[in-house]
Write an enzyme that holds these catalytic residues in place. Structure first.
Site, PDB file in Angstrom:
ATOM      1  CD  GLU A 276      -5.170   6.482   0.438  1.00  9.76           C
ATOM      2  OE1 GLU A 276      -5.319   5.176   0.323  1.00  9.76           O
ATOM      3  OE2 GLU A 276      -4.128   7.018   1.225  1.00  9.76           O
TER       4      GLU A 276
ATOM      5  CG  HIS B 225       0.639   6.537  -0.593  1.00 12.29           C
ATOM      6  ND1 HIS B 225      -0.581   7.098  -1.119  1.00 12.29           N
ATOM      7  CD2 HIS B 225       0.166   5.644   0.644  1.00 12.29           C
ATOM      8  CE1 HIS B 225      -1.659   6.941  -0.559  1.00 12.29           C
ATOM      9  NE2 HIS B 225      -1.559   6.101   0.537  1.00 12.29           N
TER      10      HIS B 225
ATOM     11  CG  HIS C 262      -1.656   1.224   1.417  1.00 12.83           C
ATOM     12  ND1 HIS C 262      -3.260   1.125   0.754  1.00 12.83           N
ATOM     13  CD2 HIS C 262      -1.569   2.302   1.827  1.00 12.83           C
ATOM     14  CE1 HIS C 262      -3.687   2.229   1.049  1.00 12.83           C
ATOM     15  NE2 HIS C 262      -2.765   3.082   1.762  1.00 12.83           N
ATOM     16  CD  GLU C 263       1.464   3.651   3.545  1.00 12.26           C
ATOM     17  OE1 GLU C 263       1.922   4.644   2.915  1.00 12.26           O
ATOM     18  OE2 GLU C 263       0.482   3.505   4.232  1.00 12.26           O
TER      19      GLU C 263
END
Length: 490
Positions: free
Chosen positions: A285, A259, A255-256
């Site tokens: 996101e 980003h 997830h990170e």
């Protein structure tokens, strides 16, 4: 270009550089700063915010904007973003901006201690102070309009709570119906055993690299709440480990990385300019969620991950890759948003969106927040919250003043659904590539069609240009129905 434009951009580059320093202080606070430094760090953040606010409201910025003669789309976009920042900053008194920075810096540590102690009352007075400051900021920015809409612009420019309410209203019934049908079926098996935390970190760094994270311009550390920080050539991420649940570490990292890859892949020519950051948190996101879910929880990628986990941890009770795919995508009861399955995740966000709108509007007080949270959770999910760290204290966002942020998680999921549909058209061999642990075509498509543009386009325009259609919730809902209907045999 005009001299005014050149002077404006020189000023903006220094402002962006100082903002990056503020971000680095935040990263340090979350990872390695000694606990006793919290009050001093609050003063440091307040001092730096005062400098940034003065630069953003400098009267010369308005003069340069008036006199600038841009040449081309990039210059026009820089002026649009600088004007937006200048106009918003001028509405907020400098003392309020500095006090917000000071208070939220200290509040972060108080929240972490209250969360560890499962004691909302220890955090409530601090949250009341943060909320009071955010209400003041929202009122100043709104200039007679809706303060929540005004705060939302910091995260999703051009979006309104009314538009989100309509989108979320369309999502909620289909998500709840699908969730209820899935929970009636037998659940896939869970993982068994303990998972060495050092081995988790070794595997998570491998995964970060294959998803395109450039470790020469980044690093992976541990924090209470995973996050990504920075842009350009210094983009850092954090994750967390749990010896009973390696998915927490692995999927937080993916997830990170979504980003971080966004920030690393922005056109280098935009470095330390207003264009050198993501278009919005909703678009951000979309990258973290498509990396984590449509790619990271796909049948192809989990096939590859199954082998990697066997090598790292030995037998963990799952018979084969197909069973592992079901385990990774297991729909289950739970309290924690970041650990929720794809079907239920947005239901967690929709609850927070409603509660924080009430907090900003003044129709819900901090003194009543825990009870409101618990009542809403039981109504939405069907079982009671057992302790504050699994409820109102689980998220860091309100402690650091991020009112308006939560909605962008679900908006990002909607955008990710649209992007996934477009990637499937563009990369017909995607499943085979994912099964080989090869993410390059998928992440390359996202780099070329979304990430490299940085702030060049408005948020919804970024997604529409990439997908070829106006973003809407349909592709996400259809993807969830098909994927989980297949896993659970609906």
């Amino acid at each position: 270009m005009s001299r005014a434009y050149d002077a404006l951009m020189a000023h903006a580059r220094q402002t962006e550089a100082l903002a990056q320093i503020a971000g680095r202080l935040g990263w340090d606070q979350e990872t390695v700063m000694p606990r006793g430094a919290a009050a001093q760090r609050g003063e440091e953040m307040a001092a730096l915010e005062a400098v940034l606010h003065a630069r953003r409201t400098d009267p010369r910025v308005g003069e340069w904007l008036e006199a600038a003669e841009p040449d081309g789309a990039e210059a026009e976009a820089n002026l649009r973003l600088i004007r937006r920042s200048h106009d918003r900053a001028r509405k907020v008194p400098g003392e309020l901006a500095a006090e917000l920075a000071r208070t939220t810096s200290v509040a972060q540590g108080i929240w972490a201690e209250a969360r560890a102690a499962d004691d909302f009352t220890a955090f409530a007075p601090t949250l009341e102070r943060v909320l009071d400051l955010k209400r003041q900021e929202g009122a100043a920015l709104a200039n007679g309009g809706d303060p929540y809409d005004a705060l939302l612009q910091d995260y999703e420019p051009g979006m309104t709570a009314g538009e989100l309410d309509a989108m979320f209203g369309a999502l909620r019934p289909r998500l709840a119906t699908l969730r209820d049908r899935l929970l009636e079926r037998p659940a896939p098996a869970g993982l068994q055993g303990r998972f060495d935390e050092a081995a988790q970190m070794k595997l998570t760094r491998l995964i970060a690299r294959i998803f395109g994270y450039d470790m020469s311009r980044g690093r992976v550390d541990k924090a209470v709440h995973p996050f990504s920080s920075g842009s350009g050539n210094d983009v850092r991420i954090t994750t967390r480990t749990d010896p009973a649940d390696p998915f927490n570490c692995l999927y937080s990292t993916i997830h990170e990385v979504g980003h971080a890859a966004y920030e690393q892949n922005i056109d280098p020519a935009y470095l330390l300019t207003p264009l050198g950051a993501g278009a919005s948190m909703g678009v951000h996101e979309s990258q973290s969620r498509i990396y984590e879910n449509q790619l990271g929880r796909s049948r192809g990628f989990t096939n590859w991950l199954f082998t990697q986990m066997q090598e790292a941890f030995g037998d963990f009770g799952i018979a084969d890759a197909e069973a592992f795919y079901a385990t990774v995508n297991r729909v289950h009861r739970g309290f924690i948003r970041t650990e929720a399955d794809e079907v239920q995740y947005n239901l967690h966000v929709l609850m927070r969106f409603d509660l924080e709108r009430e907090l900003i509007a003044g129709t819900l007080d901090v003194a009543d927040l825990e009870e409101a949270w618990n009542s809403r959770f039981e109504a939405d999910f069907g079982y009671p919250v057992d302790r504050p760290s699994n409820g109102v204290l689980q998220d860091v966002h309100w402690s650091v003043g991020l009112f308006g942020y939560f909605a962008t998680y679900t908006l990002g999921n909607v955008y990710a659904g649209c992007l996934h549909e477009a990637i499937r058209r563009a990369v017909p061999e995607l499943d085979a590539q994912l099964a080989a642990g090869d993410l390059s075509a998928a992440t390359g498509w996202l780099r070329d069609n979304v990430q490299r543009h940085g702030g060049l386009y408005e948020p919804r325009e970024v997604i529409e240009r990439a997908c070829g259609f106006v973003p809407n919730e349909g592709p996400l809902l259809d993807y969830l129905d098909a994927k989980f209907g297949g896993i659970y045999g609906l």
